[in-house]
Design an enzyme around this catalytic site. Structure first.
Site, PDB file in Angstrom:
ATOM      1  N   THR A 150     -11.545   5.369  10.805  1.00  0.00           N
ATOM      2  CA  THR A 150     -11.560   4.854  12.175  1.00  0.00           C
ATOM      3  C   THR A 150     -11.209   5.950  13.185  1.00  0.00           C
ATOM      4  OG1 THR A 150      -9.381   3.972  11.639  1.00  0.00           O
ATOM      5  CG2 THR A 150     -11.177   2.403  11.731  1.00  0.00           C
TER       6      THR A 150
ATOM      7  N   LYS B  61      -7.409   8.073  -1.157  1.00  0.00           N
ATOM      8  CA  LYS B  61      -8.715   8.495  -0.599  1.00  0.00           C
ATOM      9  C   LYS B  61      -9.213   9.787  -1.260  1.00  0.00           C
ATOM     10  CE  LYS B  61      -7.913   6.411   3.966  1.00  0.00           C
ATOM     11  NZ  LYS B  61      -6.458   6.173   4.002  1.00  0.00           N
TER      12      LYS B  61
ATOM     13  N   ARG C 283       2.336  -1.076  10.984  1.00  0.00           N
ATOM     14  CA  ARG C 283       3.422  -1.116  11.971  1.00  0.00           C
ATOM     15  C   ARG C 283       3.778  -2.481  12.551  1.00  0.00           C
ATOM     16  NH1 ARG C 283       0.686   3.887  14.780  1.00  0.00           N
ATOM     17  NH2 ARG C 283      -1.027   2.742  13.810  1.00  0.00           N
TER      18      ARG C 283
ATOM     19  N   ASP D 233     -13.664  14.886  -3.892  1.00  0.00           N
ATOM     20  CA  ASP D 233     -13.809  16.211  -4.498  1.00  0.00           C
ATOM     21  C   ASP D 233     -15.096  16.172  -5.321  1.00  0.00           C
ATOM     22  OD1 ASP D 233     -13.220  18.792  -5.709  1.00  0.00           O
ATOM     23  OD2 ASP D 233     -11.121  18.417  -5.235  1.00  0.00           O
TER      24      ASP D 233
ATOM     25  N   LYS E   6       0.840  -1.207   0.000  1.00  0.00           N
ATOM     26  CA  LYS E   6       0.000   0.000   0.000  1.00  0.00           C
ATOM     27  C   LYS E   6       0.868   1.248   0.000  1.00  0.00           C
ATOM     28  CE  LYS E   6      -2.494   1.622   3.782  1.00  0.00           C
ATOM     29  NZ  LYS E   6      -2.547   3.072   3.817  1.00  0.00           N
TER      30      LYS E   6
HETATM   31  O1  C5P Z   1       0.267   0.634  11.306  1.00  0.00           O
HETATM   32  P1  C5P Z   1      -1.154   0.202  11.128  1.00  0.00           P
HETATM   33  O2  C5P Z   1      -1.311  -1.302  10.960  1.00  0.00           O
HETATM   34  O3  C5P Z   1      -2.067   0.768  12.170  1.00  0.00           O
HETATM   35  O4  C5P Z   1      -1.536   0.834   9.708  1.00  0.00           O
HETATM   36  C1  C5P Z   1      -2.795   0.779   9.170  1.00  0.00           C
HETATM   37  C2  C5P Z   1      -2.829   1.438   7.829  1.00  0.00           C
HETATM   38  O5  C5P Z   1      -4.199   1.502   7.421  1.00  0.00           O
HETATM   39  C3  C5P Z   1      -2.331   2.875   7.796  1.00  0.00           C
HETATM   40  O6  C5P Z   1      -1.722   3.066   6.503  1.00  0.00           O
HETATM   41  C4  C5P Z   1      -3.567   3.720   7.905  1.00  0.00           C
HETATM   42  O7  C5P Z   1      -3.473   4.945   7.219  1.00  0.00           O
HETATM   43  C5  C5P Z   1      -4.592   2.839   7.201  1.00  0.00           C
HETATM   44  N1  C5P Z   1      -5.972   3.071   7.603  1.00  0.00           N
HETATM   45  C6  C5P Z   1      -6.449   2.955   8.905  1.00  0.00           C
HETATM   46  N2  C5P Z   1      -7.780   3.167   9.184  1.00  0.00           N
HETATM   47  C7  C5P Z   1      -8.612   3.504   8.217  1.00  0.00           C
HETATM   48  C8  C5P Z   1      -8.154   3.625   6.903  1.00  0.00           C
HETATM   49  C9  C5P Z   1      -6.822   3.401   6.630  1.00  0.00           C
HETATM   50  O8  C5P Z   1      -5.699   2.634   9.803  1.00  0.00           O
HETATM   51  N3  C5P Z   1      -9.889   3.667   8.481  1.00  0.00           N
END
Ligand code: C5P
Length: 235
Positions: free
Chosen positions: A122, A62, A213, A65, A34
């Site tokens: 979220t 995302k 992460r 517009d 991603k």
């Molecule tokens: O590090 P982590 O596993 O929390 O990363 C989750 C990824 O998913 C990040 O790139 C974050 O921007 C993305 N994301 C999220 N919640 C959302 C949409 C996207 O955590 N609702």
């Protein structure tokens, strides 16, 4: 689909060198990589091709517009042929439809891209929705936005793995669900408020799991990915 095909790793790093180091380490272990706003803004569209040497790309920009602007932006991005690209469902029916038209035209030319719509971030809770004047739970809004997205031509949605069962019931099996907020048992949830384990997310009905992460900050990202794949295999 195998666990590997369902695993999407978020390259949430600020530079090409860090992203490519992770892509190399994870080669063969992930279904998609991603690229989000941070990396895309830092490295530009041409960098997408460099990542595609390692795995198909989910371009997580995302877009939100007026319909024409979103459609034209997509027409500029789609020649990169990302496996997935996304918009905000909150852009409304005409915007979703305009985006879906661009993606369908791209597939008509042999492209592979599927269009996802983000339901509710979220980071937004009931209080934040109330500040918009919306007296409802985020899950209820996610359900409305998922069915709206499906009616107007999106191929799937981004949602919480806690909501996916209900959304899948409403949208059926031909629709895709990509879920972030995944944490292996015992892992630090960091800033994600509502986390789900990899196997539970699949049991709930997720098509793809986005993991950042827990893999990218691990001392050995390949080993961390293998542990998550093993968890996914439990489902
Ligand atoms: O590090 P982590 O596993 O929390 O990363 C989750 C990824 O998913 C990040 O790139 C974050 O921007 C993305 N994301 C999220 N919640 C959302 C949409 C996207 O955590 N609702």
């Amino acid at each position: 689909m195998s666990p590997t095909e369902r695993l999407v790793v978020a390259l949430d790093v600020p530079s090409a060198s860090e992203a490519l180091r992770l892509a190399e380490a994870l080669k063969g272990r992930v279904g998609m990589l991603k690229i989000g706003l941070e990396l895309f803004c830092a490295e530009g569209p041409a960098f997408v091709k460099s990542v595609q040497r390692f795995a198909p790309v989910f371009l997580d920009l995302k877009l939100h517009d007026i319909p024409t602007t979103v459609k034209r932006a997509l027409e500029t991005l789609l020649p990169l042929d990302p496996r997935l690209i996304n918009i905000h469902a909150q852009g409304g029916p005409s915007m979703i439809q305009a985006a879906a038209e661009a993606v369908r035209a791209h597939r008509g030319r042999g492209g592979q891209t599927e269009l996802l719509a983000v339901t509710v971030l979220t980071s937004l809770d009931r209080e934040a929705l109330a500040a918009y004047g919306l007296a409802m739970e985020p899950a209820e809004l996610a359900l409305n936005l998922a069915t709206l997205s499906q009616r107007h031509g999106a191929d799937g949605v981004v949602c919480s793995a806690l909501e996916v069962t209900q959304l899948r019931q409403a949208c059926g099996s031909g629709f895709s669900f990509l879920t972030p907020g995944i944490r292996p048992r015992g892992a630090d949830s960091q800033d994600q408020a509502r986390v789900v384990t990899p196997d539970q997310a699949l049991r709930n009905g997720s098509t793809w799991l986005v993991v950042g992460r827990p893999i990218t900050h691990a001392p050995d990202p390949a080993e961390a990915a293998d542990r998550i794949l093993a968890d996914m295999a439990l489902a």
